[in-house]
Design a protein around this motif. Structure first.
Motif, PDB file in Angstrom:
ATOM      1  N   ASP A 555       0.863  -1.172   0.000  1.00 12.01           N
ATOM      2  CA  ASP A 555       0.000   0.000   0.000  1.00 12.01           C
ATOM      3  C   ASP A 555       0.902   1.224   0.000  1.00 12.01           C
ATOM      4  OD1 ASP A 555      -1.781   2.034   0.426  1.00 12.01           O
ATOM      5  OD2 ASP A 555      -2.942   0.968   1.945  1.00 12.01           O
ATOM      6  N   ASP A 556       0.696   2.127  -0.962  1.00  9.65           N
ATOM      7  CA  ASP A 556       1.574   3.297  -1.049  1.00  9.65           C
ATOM      8  C   ASP A 556       1.518   4.159   0.203  1.00  9.65           C
ATOM      9  OD1 ASP A 556       2.422   2.569  -3.529  1.00  9.65           O
ATOM     10  OD2 ASP A 556       0.947   3.778  -4.617  1.00  9.65           O
ATOM     11  N   ILE A 557       0.376   4.136   0.888  1.00 13.37           N
ATOM     12  CA  ILE A 557       0.265   4.943   2.109  1.00 13.37           C
ATOM     13  C   ILE A 557       0.986   4.252   3.264  1.00 13.37           C
ATOM     14  CG2 ILE A 557      -1.362   5.896   3.783  1.00 13.37           C
ATOM     15  CD1 ILE A 557      -3.385   6.145   1.528  1.00 13.37           C
ATOM     16  N   LYS A 558       0.801   2.906   3.379  1.00  8.08           N
ATOM     17  CA  LYS A 558       1.460   2.133   4.432  1.00  8.08           C
ATOM     18  C   LYS A 558       2.544   1.270   3.810  1.00  8.08           C
ATOM     19  CE  LYS A 558      -2.803   1.924   7.137  1.00  8.08           C
ATOM     20  NZ  LYS A 558      -3.791   1.033   7.785  1.00  8.08           N
ATOM     21  N   ARG A 559       3.515   1.922   3.217  1.00  4.89           N
ATOM     22  CA  ARG A 559       4.525   1.247   2.395  1.00  4.89           C
ATOM     23  C   ARG A 559       5.393   0.298   3.211  1.00  4.89           C
ATOM     24  NH1 ARG A 559       6.542   1.881  -2.576  1.00  4.89           N
ATOM     25  NH2 ARG A 559       8.723   1.346  -2.954  1.00  4.89           N
ATOM     26  N   TYR A 560       5.693   0.669   4.423  1.00  5.11           N
ATOM     27  CA  TYR A 560       6.634  -0.109   5.233  1.00  5.11           C
ATOM     28  C   TYR A 560       5.939  -1.122   6.139  1.00  5.11           C
ATOM     29  CZ  TYR A 560       9.936   3.338   3.582  1.00  5.11           C
ATOM     30  OH  TYR A 560      10.712   4.128   2.777  1.00  5.11           O
ATOM     31  N   GLN A 561       4.656  -1.316   5.972  1.00  6.29           N
ATOM     32  CA  GLN A 561       3.933  -2.306   6.757  1.00  6.29           C
ATOM     33  C   GLN A 561       3.938  -3.646   6.029  1.00  6.29           C
ATOM     34  OE1 GLN A 561      -0.043  -1.195   7.817  1.00  6.29           O
ATOM     35  NE2 GLN A 561      -0.577  -3.209   8.606  1.00  6.29           N
ATOM     36  N   GLN A 562       4.518  -4.687   6.678  1.00 11.26           N
ATOM     37  CA  GLN A 562       4.604  -6.008   6.066  1.00 11.26           C
ATOM     38  C   GLN A 562       3.272  -6.726   6.160  1.00 11.26           C
ATOM     39  OE1 GLN A 562       9.267  -7.366   6.644  1.00 11.26           O
ATOM     40  NE2 GLN A 562       7.661  -8.342   7.777  1.00 11.26           N
ATOM     41  N   ARG A 563       2.830  -7.282   5.024  1.00 14.17           N
ATOM     42  CA  ARG A 563       1.600  -8.054   5.013  1.00 14.17           C
ATOM     43  C   ARG A 563       1.882  -9.546   5.144  1.00 14.17           C
ATOM     44  NH1 ARG A 563      -2.605  -5.363   0.663  1.00 14.17           N
ATOM     45  NH2 ARG A 563      -2.482  -3.224   1.468  1.00 14.17           N
ATOM     46  N   SER A 564       3.132  -9.934   5.069  1.00 13.38           N
ATOM     47  CA  SER A 564       3.503 -11.334   5.226  1.00 13.38           C
ATOM     48  C   SER A 564       3.473 -11.709   6.704  1.00 13.38           C
ATOM     49  CB  SER A 564       4.889 -11.588   4.637  1.00 13.38           C
ATOM     50  OG  SER A 564       4.921 -11.226   3.267  1.00 13.38           O
ATOM     51  N   ALA A 565       3.353 -13.009   6.955  1.00 13.23           N
ATOM     52  CA  ALA A 565       3.279 -13.507   8.334  1.00 13.23           C
ATOM     53  C   ALA A 565       4.238 -14.672   8.506  1.00 13.23           C
ATOM     54  CB  ALA A 565       1.858 -13.948   8.669  1.00 13.23           C
ATOM     55  N   ILE A 566       4.905 -14.717   9.645  1.00 13.40           N
ATOM     56  CA  ILE A 566       5.827 -15.801   9.985  1.00 13.40           C
ATOM     57  C   ILE A 566       5.553 -16.219  11.422  1.00 13.40           C
ATOM     58  CG2 ILE A 566       8.238 -16.438  10.362  1.00 13.40           C
ATOM     59  CD1 ILE A 566       9.039 -14.749   8.075  1.00 13.40           C
ATOM     60  N   LYS A 567       5.466 -17.537  11.643  1.00  9.18           N
ATOM     61  CA  LYS A 567       5.170 -18.052  12.983  1.00  9.18           C
ATOM     62  C   LYS A 567       6.125 -19.189  13.313  1.00  9.18           C
ATOM     63  CE  LYS A 567       1.588 -20.413  15.667  1.00  9.18           C
ATOM     64  NZ  LYS A 567       0.232 -21.024  15.630  1.00  9.18           N
ATOM     65  N   LEU A 568       6.731 -19.130  14.486  1.00  5.26           N
ATOM     66  CA  LEU A 568       7.618 -20.193  14.954  1.00  5.26           C
ATOM     67  C   LEU A 568       6.795 -21.408  15.344  1.00  5.26           C
ATOM     68  CD1 LEU A 568      10.502 -21.102  15.721  1.00  5.26           C
ATOM     69  CD2 LEU A 568      10.084 -20.175  18.009  1.00  5.26           C
ATOM     70  N   THR A 569       7.093 -22.553  14.692  1.00  2.30           N
ATOM     71  CA  THR A 569       6.375 -23.793  14.960  1.00  2.30           C
ATOM     72  C   THR A 569       7.070 -24.656  15.999  1.00  2.30           C
ATOM     73  OG1 THR A 569       5.482 -23.807  12.725  1.00  2.30           O
ATOM     74  CG2 THR A 569       5.485 -25.904  13.905  1.00  2.30           C
ATOM     75  N   ARG A 570       8.385 -24.790  15.882  1.00  2.00           N
ATOM     76  CA  ARG A 570       9.139 -25.628  16.801  1.00  2.00           C
ATOM     77  C   ARG A 570      10.579 -25.141  16.861  1.00  2.00           C
ATOM     78  NH1 ARG A 570       8.297 -30.889  18.773  1.00  2.00           N
ATOM     79  NH2 ARG A 570       6.121 -30.399  18.391  1.00  2.00           N
ATOM     80  N   CYS A 571      11.158 -25.222  18.034  1.00  2.00           N
ATOM     81  CA  CYS A 571      12.565 -24.893  18.238  1.00  2.00           C
ATOM     82  C   CYS A 571      13.234 -26.113  18.868  1.00  2.00           C
ATOM     83  CB  CYS A 571      12.727 -23.663  19.120  1.00  2.00           C
ATOM     84  SG  CYS A 571      14.443 -23.146  19.370  1.00  2.00           S
ATOM     85  N   LEU A 572      14.152 -26.735  18.130  1.00  2.00           N
ATOM     86  CA  LEU A 572      14.830 -27.942  18.590  1.00  2.00           C
ATOM     87  C   LEU A 572      16.245 -27.610  19.008  1.00  2.00           C
ATOM     88  CD1 LEU A 572      13.694 -30.388  15.771  1.00  2.00           C
ATOM     89  CD2 LEU A 572      12.569 -29.918  17.932  1.00  2.00           C
ATOM     90  N   GLU A 573      16.701 -28.256  20.064  1.00  2.00           N
ATOM     91  CA  GLU A 573      18.049 -28.055  20.574  1.00  2.00           C
ATOM     92  C   GLU A 573      18.907 -29.279  20.270  1.00  2.00           C
ATOM     93  OE1 GLU A 573      19.221 -25.354  22.232  1.00  2.00           O
ATOM     94  OE2 GLU A 573      17.314 -24.246  22.178  1.00  2.00           O
ATOM     95  N   THR A 574      20.191 -29.050  20.044  1.00  2.00           N
ATOM     96  CA  THR A 574      21.111 -30.169  19.900  1.00  2.00           C
ATOM     97  C   THR A 574      21.241 -30.893  21.232  1.00  2.00           C
ATOM     98  OG1 THR A 574      22.964 -28.683  20.345  1.00  2.00           O
ATOM     99  CG2 THR A 574      22.408 -29.086  18.037  1.00  2.00           C
ATOM    100  N   LYS A 575      21.580 -32.190  21.173  1.00  2.00           N
ATOM    101  CA  LYS A 575      21.639 -32.995  22.393  1.00  2.00           C
ATOM    102  C   LYS A 575      22.657 -32.458  23.380  1.00  2.00           C
ATOM    103  CE  LYS A 575      19.896 -37.659  21.672  1.00  2.00           C
ATOM    104  NZ  LYS A 575      20.234 -39.096  21.626  1.00  2.00           N
TER     105      LYS A 575
END
Length: 757
Positions: A555-575
């Motif tokens: 949107d030219d008015i809200k140019r810097y607003q991201q419309r994409s979405a990212i969500k963390l599903t899982r965070c795994l640690e090394t043993k």
């Protein structure tokens, strides 16, 4: 038969509950056990029943009725009544155990029901899931007997050698599977008494044992030479091989693990107090309180032992056997209900309509166009009416342009071509020398992403002709670039701890994520995963799995607003909690396996279906692995399924190693190149026949995967070669150097044809 050594090793995971000395060897007889009882022959013709629920195990039940030596026995699947079937050359008898206990207490001789007579030497017995039928293996035939009266329901014949076992399918009582010394197994339909499936010859040795995994609907069978096969058993009964296992290699790997673990815990993991050191025959059953019960005979001594194995995890045969199955890139089972890969990104619904006030409908303009044509009042009136044009010349029809994309066929990658070895193109990416940190071809082989040390990303045509597109925005060197499977997106990650996802052809990213507040350490191995469903990246000791939705509209008015979405599903640690140095994953097809290397020199295999570390290989190199890559093939080249289980690792001063995921063993080393301080990478060719590696002697090395000596030494480079990449569509090799130069190599005959043209 005398009892001895009861309850040995009670402080261990394996407990010997009972040890019995016999009057003869029982090393090749079918024994029987269930969660509450176990059975073994006594003086050849009698049966001795022990109640495992008795703490002292001293009150045994003796059953008589056979005239010949007992050769096989099995408990029924039910518990009320609890049935036991025993067989000798003269009779096959079914015993009601609780009724036998009651008659013995009453002072009456306990008796069973004869269901078969003079069937020959029966080597194996099994009950159907409802205990209504018994399968008896004698010679090359399977006799299906009524479990209640003496009646032969059917006789199944078809094997070319003596049978060794036959079992009813636990989820379909009308299906029976038999194995034989002819080294095959057969799936029988009992209703029509016909063969539904017959396997090929599996081994050079006879098949001896079999087991059903009800949870995964699989059939497991093993041969005398230590080979184990797992087949799925679908509704159409056309079995397909899921995995194969060599128990000798498993034992060797387990011994190496014990040799590593024992010094750390200050002792040895053996069971020196067990009466039997080498087993002859055995039977197992699900026990109580997360345990397994085993009845074992000695191979060389007249001994029988009852062992209880306490399981650390879920105590079932299915879960126990899953630990023995070899790892594979190809999925062998469907996703579990709680698998992280089942996660979905919830999309936002449409916004509710806004309130319009008391009148209900807002005032609307009478004209719905953005522009209204003038009425013409301000113009001078027309004096000339319509006049036709007579000077128009007809254009001769020219050739019609055709869409190049229509009718374009995907050509196969040549599987018999020579390795790229002749220089074709050499260019400098920038005026000021800067390292080529990472490169990757698009899936169709038409474009090349090149991440540089000057914080930019260049997008070239695969021919390296023309001016590349330049993408900027990172504050430090670009550490990784990756294409999506759809080729509509690509990502870049940087030493500045940020990740950007770019739409193809757009100068601005659709998503920018990360920073010091998001990731505490540098992002490693960022890439798309699971056919573009997830984003996968490592930072520190953590592996992050993200769901995402990309929207590059603005949107030219809200140019810097991201419309994409990212969500963390899982965070795994090394043993071990060590930092991850490299990551490899396949995005061209569904795979649960993720390979990571750690700063502690280990390689860890993560199963994303369960969200756990499936296996760990300590001390894979003498230094920490800085690069790991799998044999991924390409959309233009297909390989055998087992070939995709190969992967490469590179470490400073320790060369390149080729590994087999199924055994987690190094199968070959490549050490002709020089790698003392820089993170030089390695790559598989799409056909899987060649391996390329960078080097610090200003050369690239091409190896035949079957030979540790190099096949070609590619010279004429100006500096250390950091990156090597094969074109997935055509036999080409791209190299990137420390001073920012790219070189393209082709096979000799191809280079000659290009030069002549």
């Amino acid at each position: 038969m005398d009892g001895c050594g009861e309850g040995r090793g009670t402080n261990r995971l394996m407990v010997e509950k009972l040890s019995l000395s016999c009057d003869r060897l029982l090393s090749h007889l079918q024994l029987a056990c269930c969660p509450s009882h176990c059975a073994s022959p006594l003086q050849g013709k009698d049966l001795l029943i022990h109640c495992l629920l008795d703490p002292e195990l001293k009150q045994a039940l003796r059953l008589t009725g056979h005239h010949g030596d007992i050769s096989a026995m099995v408990f029924g699947t039910g518990r009320d009544p609890l049935l036991l079937c025993s067989a000798s050359a003269d009779y096959v008898i079914v015993w009601d155990i609780r009724r036998c206990y009651r008659r013995t207490r009453e002072g009456v001789v306990a008796s069973g029901t004869v269901i078969g007579t003079l069937l020959g030497k029966v080597v194996h017995l099994s009950f159907c899931p409802c205990d209504e039928r018994v399968a008896a293996c004698s010679g090359a035939k399977v006799y299906i007997l009524n479990a209640n009266i003496e009646e032969v329901l059917s006789v199944l014949a078809g094997h070319l050698g003596p049978l060794t076992a036959a079992e009813f399918c636990p989820w379909n009582k009308d299906i029976l599977v038999s194995i034989s010394e002819d080294r095959t197994f057969k799936v029988w339909g009992l209703k029509m008494e016909q063969i539904l499936y017959q396997s090929a010859v599996l081994s050079a040795s006879p098949l001896l044992s079999m087991l059903f995994l009800e949870k995964s609907r699989q059939l497991v069978t093993g041969s005398a030479d230590g080979q184990v096969w797992s087949f799925n058993l679908p509704e159409d009964h056309r079995c397909h091989l899921v995995t194969k296992l060599d128990l000798h290699k498993v034992q060797q790997r387990h011994q190496r693990h014990l040799d590593t673990v024992a010094p750390q815990i200050g002792g040895i993991l053996d069971h020196p107090n067990l009466s039997i050191t080498m087993a002859g025959s055995w039977a197992m059953s699900q026990g109580l309180d997360n345990s397994m019960i085993f009845v074992v005979t000695s191979l060389f001594e007249a001994l029988v032992s009852v062992l209880e194995v306490r399981l650390l995890g879920s105590g079932s045969v299915d879960n126990l056997c899953q630990h023995l199955e070899g790892l594979s890139v190809m999925p062998s089972a469907p996703l579990m209900p709680e698998s992280p890969l089942n996660a979905e990104l919830k999309k936002k619904g449409p916004k509710p309509p806004t309130k319009t006030g008391k009148r209900g409908v807002k005032e609307q303009p009478l004209v719905f166009h953005t522009q209204v044509k003038s009425s013409g009042y301000t113009q001078s009136p027309r004096m000339t009416m319509f006049s036709p044009k007579t000077s128009v010349q007809k254009k001769t029809p020219g050739p019609t342009k055709t869409n190049k994309k229509i009718g374009c066929l995907v050509s196969d990658y040549p599987g018999d071509t020579a390795a790229p070895s002749v220089p074709h193109t050499n260019l400098s990416t920038v005026k000021t020398p800067t390292p080529v940190c990472c490169t990757q071809y698009s899936g169709d082989g038409k474009q090349i992403l090149c991440g540089l040390g000057d914080r930019s990303v260049l997008l070239y045509k695969s021919s390296l002709t023309g001016t590349p597109a330049v993408y900027t925005g990172h504050d430090k060197a670009v550490s990784s670039v990756a294409w999506s499977h759809s080729r509509q997106w690509w990502l870049s990650a940087s030493e500045d701890r940020t990740l950007r996802i770019w739409p193809t052809g757009s100068p601005e990213p659709a998503v920018t994520m990360g920073g010091d507040e998001k990731f505490s350490k540098t992002i490693r191995g960022a890439q798309f995963y699971y056919l573009d469903k997830f984003l996968l990246l490592a930072s520190g000791p953590s592996l992050h799995l993200y769901l995402y939705h990309l929207d590059n509209t603005q949107d030219d008015i809200k140019r810097y607003q991201q419309r994409s979405a990212i969500k963390l599903t899982r965070c795994l640690e090394t043993k071990s909690g060590t930092d991850i140095t490299a990551v490899s994953v396949i995005n061209d097809f569904y795979s649960y396996i993720v390979l990571v290397s750690g700063a502690d020199r280990s390689i860890q295999v993560l199963d994303m279906n369960t969200g756990t570390v499936a296996s760990q290989l300590p001390d894979a190199h003498s230094r920490a692995v800085h690069h790991i890559t799998q044999n991924k093939g390409s959309m233009f080249s297909s390989q055998t399924p087992d070939s995709y289980n190969l992967f490469l690792t590179s470490a400073v001063t320790d060369g390149v190693k080729l590994w087999d995921l199924r055994t987690l063993r190094c199968v070959r080393r490549y050490e002709n190149h020089l790698n003392r301080c820089h993170p030089c990478t390695a790559a598989f060719s799409p056909c899987g026949r060649f391996i390329a590696s960078g080097s610090e002697d200003n050369c690239a090395y091409v190896y035949d995967i079957r030979n540790s000596s190099y096949l070609h030494k590619l010279e004429r480079h100006s500096d250390t070669i950091l990156n090597v990449t094969f074109n997935p569509a055509t036999p080409e090799l791209l190299t990137g150097t420390l001073d920012g130069r790219l070189s393209l190599f082709r096979p000799g005959n191809a280079a000659i044809r290009v030069a002549l043209s």
